[in-house]
Design a protein around this motif. Structure first.
Motif, short mmCIF file in Angstrom:
data_model
loop_
_atom_site.label_atom_id
_atom_site.label_comp_id
_atom_site.label_asym_id
_atom_site.label_seq_id
_atom_site.Cartn_x
_atom_site.Cartn_y
_atom_site.Cartn_z
N ALA A 1 0.87 -1.16 0.00
CA ALA A 1 0.00 0.00 0.00
C ALA A 1 0.91 1.22 0.00
O ALA A 1 1.78 1.34 0.87
N GLY A 2 0.75 2.08 -0.97
CA GLY A 2 1.55 3.29 -1.05
C GLY A 2 0.74 4.47 -0.54
O GLY A 2 -0.35 4.75 -1.05
N VAL A 3 1.26 5.13 0.48
CA VAL A 3 0.53 6.23 1.11
C VAL A 3 1.44 7.45 1.16
O VAL A 3 2.60 7.35 1.58
N VAL A 4 0.92 8.60 0.74
CA VAL A 4 1.69 9.83 0.78
C VAL A 4 1.20 10.70 1.93
O VAL A 4 0.01 10.99 2.04
N LYS A 5 2.15 11.05 2.79
CA LYS A 5 1.81 11.92 3.93
C LYS A 5 2.96 12.89 4.14
O LYS A 5 4.13 12.48 4.14
N ASP A 6 2.63 14.15 4.27
CA ASP A 6 3.63 15.20 4.49
C ASP A 6 4.74 15.17 3.44
O ASP A 6 5.92 15.33 3.75
N GLY A 7 4.36 14.92 2.21
CA GLY A 7 5.31 15.01 1.11
C GLY A 7 6.19 13.79 0.91
O GLY A 7 7.09 13.81 0.06
N LEU B 1 4.30 -2.93 3.28
CA LEU B 1 4.58 -4.12 2.50
C LEU B 1 3.91 -5.36 3.07
O LEU B 1 3.92 -5.58 4.29
N GLY B 2 3.37 -6.15 2.19
CA GLY B 2 2.80 -7.41 2.64
C GLY B 2 2.04 -8.06 1.51
O GLY B 2 1.59 -7.41 0.57
N ARG B 3 1.93 -9.36 1.61
CA ARG B 3 1.18 -10.10 0.60
C ARG B 3 -0.31 -9.99 0.91
O ARG B 3 -0.71 -9.32 1.88
N SER B 4 -1.11 -10.69 0.14
CA SER B 4 -2.56 -10.66 0.34
C SER B 4 -2.90 -11.03 1.78
O SER B 4 -2.36 -11.99 2.33
N GLY B 5 -3.77 -10.25 2.39
CA GLY B 5 -4.21 -10.54 3.75
C GLY B 5 -3.36 -9.91 4.82
O GLY B 5 -3.67 -10.01 6.01
N ALA B 6 -2.27 -9.25 4.44
CA ALA B 6 -1.38 -8.65 5.44
C ALA B 6 -1.99 -7.41 6.08
O ALA B 6 -1.60 -7.01 7.18
N LEU C 1 -1.79 6.04 -2.93
CA LEU C 1 -1.40 5.83 -4.33
C LEU C 1 -2.08 4.58 -4.86
O LEU C 1 -2.75 4.59 -5.87
N SER C 2 -1.85 3.47 -4.19
CA SER C 2 -2.48 2.20 -4.52
C SER C 2 -2.39 1.31 -3.29
O SER C 2 -1.42 1.39 -2.54
N ASP C 3 -3.39 0.49 -3.10
CA ASP C 3 -3.33 -0.45 -1.97
C ASP C 3 -2.89 -1.83 -2.43
O ASP C 3 -3.05 -2.81 -1.70
N ASP C 4 -2.32 -1.90 -3.64
CA ASP C 4 -1.96 -3.21 -4.18
C ASP C 4 -0.53 -3.24 -4.71
O ASP C 4 0.31 -3.98 -4.22
N LEU C 5 -0.25 -2.43 -5.72
CA LEU C 5 1.08 -2.43 -6.34
C LEU C 5 1.59 -1.00 -6.48
O LEU C 5 0.87 -0.12 -6.96
N ASN C 6 2.83 -0.79 -6.07
CA ASN C 6 3.49 0.49 -6.26
C ASN C 6 4.90 0.23 -6.78
O ASN C 6 5.46 -0.84 -6.54
#
Lengths: 357, 108
Positions: A171-177, A183-188, A205-210
């Protein structure tokens, strides 16, 4: 079970090279990380399907009805769309089934098979870069975008590896620039963390692939910003400087020169239509569900192991494992001060401890 | 259950990748896409599984490094080796092949 036997009536008839009957004469260019990617041989319905699925990634020229020329200075990676009879595929009962593509690897090619999908990636000795071909019976319609995206995910993963980057299950998350990769596989818990982050005002950004790339890899990586910036210039050394500079202006510490690139490959969260420039990497966080929130530093070995486990498609390829380890070792070294196991609860309080680090 | 003892010779399976970083071992079982991190002892043991060195020699080597009785160490090492075999990371070599040229491990 041998390669392709889950999906194909006659896996022994797998195409030996990129040849066949094109679906049509349409073409377009996608500006995604590692690209541009020039898609050739589309039918009108397929062309419409790709445009509807990846509107934020269409090259500006293609979007305006031009010939879909690639980014200046970067050779486009060709993708051929070819016909395959529906009768060549086995009926598959997908109820309660976790879908995974079949792969077969060799030094100069990767073969893949799936639902409505026969694909090849080839590295030809007389040409730079790689080439892709997708044979499918789907002429637009509901299933075509999924078939095309499944192929494109693999192609982009291999292309980025070639260029010194990686596609990560995250899951890619943008916070404060800064961009944080959970990181984790399915179910993590990637989607859970992304949802909790949205509630804290972060962008997902995406909760699957970045995609991520380490500075100093000496590569030009498509910016994925063609529609947003009006330029399709590759993200090379100048771009790397830009990323480093951006990091200096933020309150959040970032890893030296590593950048996260948005991909239009999402699960439940993440806006696949949106585009954005590379974001400096703020941290790598291996997910572990727990009763209380905590951050535990990862050793370099643990970081490498986590990255290896989270690089889909390429991490089982015996012919590219050396390259993959080189790339991920560089990333693990660059990310070392900001690599942790995140033990997270469902209260969403983990951002406060990430900020303190 | 594999019959593993002091005379056994083991090697890393061909699809196993092994790399040491800061005294920790990163082990990849490529065919399954599995990745493990081993502590320093596990790393030492995997490194010695070269397809040439019998398990008794591993114990000789480790005895100089750890303050433990030989019998206890042997039990621990055999148990760990069996576990690694069960996980598909190591494979025992047939007696005739053990020590033969080219019987070294498949990983690094």
């Amino acid at each position: 079970m041998s390669f392709g036997a889950r999906f194909l009536c006659h896996p022994e008839g797998f195409p030996q090279r990129q040849a066949g009957d094109a679906w049509g004469d349409r073409e377009l260019t996608l500006d995604l990380p590692g690209g541009p990617y020039r898609v050739l041989g589309l039918s009108a319905a397929q062309d419409a399907g790709v445009r509807a699925t990846f509107p934020g990634s269409l090259d500006a020229g293609a979007a305006s009805g031009a010939d879909g020329g690639g980014s200046p200075g970067a050779a486009a990676i060709p993708i051929l769309l070819l016909r395959r009879a529906a009768g060549d595929f086995l009926p598959v009962d997908v109820r309660g089934w976790e879908y995974g593509l079949d792969f077969d690897w060799s030094p100069a090619a990767v073969r893949l098979a799936g639902l409505g999908l026969v694909g090849r990636l080839d590295w030809l000795p007389d040409r730079p870069g790689m080439e892709g071909a997708l044979w499918t019976p789907e002429d637009g319609g509901e299933r075509f975008p999924g078939v095309f995206e499944n192929f494109l995910r693999v192609l982009v993963a291999y292309r980025l590896l070639e260029l010194g980057g990686a596609v990560l299950h995250s899951a890619g998350v943008v916070k404060d620039g800064a961009a944080f990769l959970f990181l984790g596989r399915s179910g993590a818990g990637k989607t859970t963390v992304a949802r909790l982050s949205l509630a804290q005002g972060a962008d997902v950004l995406s909760d699957d692939l970045n995609a991520v790339i380490a500075a100093g890899s000496g590569t030009a990586v498509g910016s994925g910003t063609a529609a947003g910036s009006g330029t399709a210039a590759g993200w090379g050394a100048a771009g790397a400087s830009r990323v480093a500079g951006a990091a200096d202006t933020t309150a959040t510490a970032t890893t030296a020169g590593c950048a996260v690139l948005k991909l239009p490959f999402t699960g439940d969260l993440g806006e696949r239509r949106a585009v954005r420039p590379p974001v400096p990497l703020g941290g790598l966080l291996r997910l572990e569900q727990a009763e209380a929130d905590a951050l535990v530093p990862l050793s370099r070995a643990e970081t490498l192991a986590c990255l290896l486990a989270c690089t889909p498609f390429v991490n089982r390829d015996p012919h590219r494992r050396e390259r993959l380890e080189q790339v991920l070792l560089a990333l693990a070294a660059a990310a070392a001060p900001h690599a942790y196991t995140l033990r997270f609860s469902l209260h969403g309080g983990f951002w406060s401890i990430i900020k303190r680090k | 259950m594999n019959d593993i003892g002091g005379g056994s010779v083991l090697r890393r399976r061909p699809d196993v990748r092994f790399r040491v970083i800061d005294e920790e071992g990163v082990v990849v079982r490529q065919s399954a896409g599995e990745v493990l991190v081993l502590n320093d002892l596990g790393t030492r043991i995997l490194a010695m599984a070269d397809g040439l060195t019998p398990l008794a020699r591993w114990i000789d080597s480790l005895l100089g490094e750890f303050d433990v009785e030989r019998a206890q160490l042997e039990r621990d090492v055999v148990a760990f080796a069996e576990e690694l075999v069960a996980q598909g990371l190591l494979e025992p070599l047939p007696a005739a092949a053990a020590g033969a040229p080219g019987s070294g491990g498949g990983g690094r």
